[in-house]
Design a protein around this motif. Structure first.
Motif, PDB file in Angstrom:
ATOM      1  N   GLU A 189       3.136   6.317  -5.219  1.00  0.00           N
ATOM      2  CA  GLU A 189       3.031   6.527  -6.657  1.00  0.00           C
ATOM      3  C   GLU A 189       1.799   7.334  -7.033  1.00  0.00           C
ATOM      4  O   GLU A 189       1.772   7.978  -8.073  1.00  0.00           O
ATOM      5  CB  GLU A 189       3.023   5.180  -7.378  1.00  0.00           C
ATOM      6  N   ALA A 190       0.769   7.288  -6.172  1.00  0.00           N
ATOM      7  CA  ALA A 190      -0.427   8.075  -6.470  1.00  0.00           C
ATOM      8  C   ALA A 190      -0.234   9.536  -6.120  1.00  0.00           C
ATOM      9  O   ALA A 190      -0.921  10.395  -6.663  1.00  0.00           O
ATOM     10  CB  ALA A 190      -1.631   7.518  -5.716  1.00  0.00           C
ATOM     11  N   THR A 191       0.718   9.839  -5.202  1.00  0.00           N
ATOM     12  CA  THR A 191       0.877  11.226  -4.780  1.00  0.00           C
ATOM     13  C   THR A 191       2.130  11.871  -5.343  1.00  0.00           C
ATOM     14  O   THR A 191       2.270  13.079  -5.267  1.00  0.00           O
ATOM     15  CB  THR A 191       0.933  11.318  -3.245  1.00  0.00           C
ATOM     16  N   ALA A 192       3.042  11.083  -5.894  1.00  0.00           N
ATOM     17  CA  ALA A 192       4.258  11.663  -6.474  1.00  0.00           C
ATOM     18  C   ALA A 192       4.449  11.085  -7.856  1.00  0.00           C
ATOM     19  O   ALA A 192       4.170   9.916  -8.105  1.00  0.00           O
ATOM     20  CB  ALA A 192       5.469  11.338  -5.611  1.00  0.00           C
ATOM     21  N   LEU A 193       4.924  11.912  -8.749  1.00  0.00           N
ATOM     22  CA  LEU A 193       5.167  11.461 -10.120  1.00  0.00           C
ATOM     23  C   LEU A 193       6.410  10.579 -10.124  1.00  0.00           C
ATOM     24  O   LEU A 193       7.481  10.996  -9.720  1.00  0.00           O
ATOM     25  CB  LEU A 193       5.384  12.672 -11.017  1.00  0.00           C
ATOM     26  N   LYS A 238       8.602  18.160  -3.157  1.00  0.00           N
ATOM     27  CA  LYS A 238       7.342  18.888  -3.035  1.00  0.00           C
ATOM     28  C   LYS A 238       7.185  19.490  -1.644  1.00  0.00           C
ATOM     29  O   LYS A 238       6.355  20.366  -1.447  1.00  0.00           O
ATOM     30  CB  LYS A 238       6.168  17.953  -3.345  1.00  0.00           C
ATOM     31  N   THR A 245       0.562   4.188  -2.683  1.00  0.00           N
ATOM     32  CA  THR A 245       0.178   5.534  -2.261  1.00  0.00           C
ATOM     33  C   THR A 245       1.222   6.546  -2.688  1.00  0.00           C
ATOM     34  O   THR A 245       0.891   7.630  -3.165  1.00  0.00           O
ATOM     35  CB  THR A 245       0.012   5.600  -0.733  1.00  0.00           C
ATOM     36  N   GLU A 248       6.849   8.306 -12.950  1.00  0.00           N
ATOM     37  CA  GLU A 248       7.060   7.865 -14.316  1.00  0.00           C
ATOM     38  C   GLU A 248       6.607   8.976 -15.247  1.00  0.00           C
ATOM     39  O   GLU A 248       5.557   9.569 -15.029  1.00  0.00           O
ATOM     40  CB  GLU A 248       6.244   6.595 -14.576  1.00  0.00           C
ATOM     41  N   VAL A 307       0.833  -1.198   0.000  1.00  0.00           N
ATOM     42  CA  VAL A 307       0.000   0.000   0.000  1.00  0.00           C
ATOM     43  C   VAL A 307       0.867   1.247   0.000  1.00  0.00           C
ATOM     44  O   VAL A 307       0.577   2.227  -0.673  1.00  0.00           O
ATOM     45  CB  VAL A 307      -0.907   0.004   1.246  1.00  0.00           C
ATOM     46  N   GLU A 308       1.983   1.199   0.779  1.00  0.00           N
ATOM     47  CA  GLU A 308       2.862   2.368   0.852  1.00  0.00           C
ATOM     48  C   GLU A 308       3.346   2.751  -0.544  1.00  0.00           C
ATOM     49  O   GLU A 308       3.298   3.899  -0.950  1.00  0.00           O
ATOM     50  CB  GLU A 308       4.076   2.094   1.746  1.00  0.00           C
TER      51      GLU A 308
END
Lengths: 274, 243
Positions: free
Chosen positions: A9-13, A213, A7, A15, A3-4
């Motif tokens: 990858e969902a909040t930081a680019l 960020k 998550t 690729e 999950v970590e």
């Protein structure tokens, strides 16, 4: 995938978009619209302030990068023992590491930053021992607090990732190393750590982008990074959008560079079946 | 001033009644929770639409959504919040001016929910897209073979079946949303972090107030974790326990 990882990858680019068959017919039209939009921005908005502030912007960008790399490296050095202790340490250390990670991950970075800068910063001058020490000239500046807060935060988040990475190294590999007669330290240095770092690399990429960020937060404690320079420009030129858009562009480029650098690094490590 | 820690802590400052700042801090926490809830809900709406658009939409929609998620994931939240805050209020004012009304006063709460929602929307697009892809394709094909309309498939099959896969990621996003509300302090919205700073600044008890606010945030996270665990066990009932 844990999950970590997902998550992060969902909040930081992690690729860059694009790749195969980039120039489809509809993309050419979209690109044309984008080019027109960028042209309109360049033509109708005011960009004449950029040459005046180029030097200061470059300095601010340097501070941002310095903050990013120093805190990522320092944070990673703390993250390795944090993760290791949670996997194999004695229970008091395990509890301590887990509590540390929970507290840091459970509170906003901005609050931690202000706690260190305003809280500890107002406490230190009351102790004559600290005022007389060689550290005092540094403790009066803002950047040590920024570095400390960002390092602690990176260590806590990355410690959690390293815990999973250490636990995920196949036990057979470690047993094989032990069977070769390697000492515990040698097993760690030759097998466990490199394999764990390799497993953690994709997440490390995301965490580094997340750290980038987070760096503008240090501007709130008067460290003059790229964000602070842009805020200053906004105050002096009374422009609302142009400096912010320019700042967004700077961060976009920095993120893209980070992603490409990590991709190159990952490709350099030989893996089976790749 | 004395450097004895015992005299540095004045617990009376945390009292709920006006000489103490406890009530103000709790009010700030309530504001933070309101924004987090609103922003998270808006983000879920945007994310559901975004995830379905990214998977089943036309080529143009897919590309536009890709641009949206790429930008939000590459630019710091602080910069996004400032941009959206000014752009959003500006646009709304121009819209009302074009419709013949005067400039409207936008409440900080609405603006905060909007900016957090847009940021969370991109994050949850990615989380939900992964969860939808984890639903076996055969189930969706079977639904299609039954003659269900796309919205029916979404409501009856895809959404319920993806939920167990989405919940761990979505609960992490909730925790991120609660912490992102602190960034609104920079645009001057009086949520927990900003009122803490004001309280600390006027009483000079910096350490006490920032630690108190940290404890409140931590309590919010821990309570959320308990609720998340209950939801997760309920969503995963009937499934094989993860190894």
């Amino acid at each position: 995938m844990t999950v970590e990882t997902s998550t992060v990858e969902a909040t930081a680019l992690t690729e860059l978009p694009g790749g195969r068959a980039f120039l489809k017919p509809h993309r050419i039209i979209l690109l044309a619209i984008a080019v027109i939009a960028i042209f309109c921005m360049a033509w109708f908005m005011r960009w004449d302030w950029i040459p005046d502030y180029a030097g200061r912007l470059a300095q601010g960008g340097g501070v941002t990068l310095l903050m990013l790399f120093s805190t990522c490296i320092l944070g990673f050095l703390f993250a390795v023992p944090l993760g290791l202790v949670q996997v194999t340490g004695p229970w008091p250390l395990k509890m301590l590491a887990r509590t540390f990670c929970t507290i840091i991950r459970g509170t906003p970075l901005l609050l931690q930053l202000w706690l260190l800068y305003y809280g500890l910063g107002s406490l230190f001058p009351q102790f004559p021992a600290i005022r007389d020490s060689f550290l005092w000239p540094y403790l009066r500046e803002a950047w040590p607090y920024g570095v400390a807060a960002l390092t602690i935060s990176f260590a806590a988040y990355e410690g959690e990732v390293m815990r999973g990475a250490f636990a995920g190294v196949p036990a057979g590999e470690l047993e094989a190393a032990r069977a070769y007669g390697m000492s515990r330290w040698k097993v760690f240095r030759r097998i466990w750590l490199p394999r764990a770092v390799h497993r953690a690399l994709p997440t490390l990429n995301g965490e580094t982008v997340l750290q980038l960020k987070s760096t503008p937060l240090v501007a709130t404690i008067t460290v003059v990074d790229a964000y602070a320079v842009i805020s200053k420009i906004r105050q002096t030129t009374y422009l609302t959008y142009e400096p912010l858009l320019f700042l967004a562009l700077i961060y976009l480029c920095l993120t893209a560079i980070l992603v490409v650098a990590f991709r190159t690094l990952e490709n350099k490590i030989p893996t089976r079946g790749a | 001033m004395a450097a004895d820690p015992a005299t540095l802590i004045n617990w009376g400052l945390l009292a709920l009644e006006p000489p103490g700042w406890g009530g103000v801090l709790l009010g700030g926490l309530l504001n933070s929770i309101k924004i987090a809830l609103g922003g998270y809900a808006l983000g879920l709406l945007l994310g559901t639409g975004g995830a379905f658009g990214k998977l089943y939409g036309g080529p143009v929609l897919k590309d536009l959504l890709e641009v949206y998620t790429t930008l939000v994931r590459a630019i710091p939240e602080l910069v996004l919040i400032l941009l959206l805050y000014y752009a959003g209020t500006d646009l709304l004012n121009q819209l009302t001016a074009a419709m013949g009304y005067g400039p409207v006063d936008i409440s900080g709460l609405a603006a905060g929910i909007f900016v957090i929602g847009v940021v969370q929307g991109a994050y949850s697009t990615e989380v939900l897209r992964g969860a939808i892809k984890a639903v076996p394709a055969g189930q969706i094909e079977a639904a299609r073979a039954y003659g269900m309309a796309p919205t029916q498939i979404m409501r009856r099959i895809t959404l319920p079946a993806m939920l167990p896969h989405a919940i761990p990621g979505l609960s992490n996003l909730w925790l991120i949303a609660t912490k992102d509300t602190a960034l609104l302090a920079v645009v001057g919205f009086s949520e927990l972090t900003l009122v803490t700073r004001q309280a600390a600044g006027s009483t000079k008890a910096y350490l006490l107030f920032f630690c108190a606010a940290g404890a409140l945030y931590l309590a919010l996270t821990l309570v959320s974790n308990i609720v998340i665990r209950i939801i997760e066990t309920r969503a995963r009932r009937g499934m094989v326990a993860p190894a």
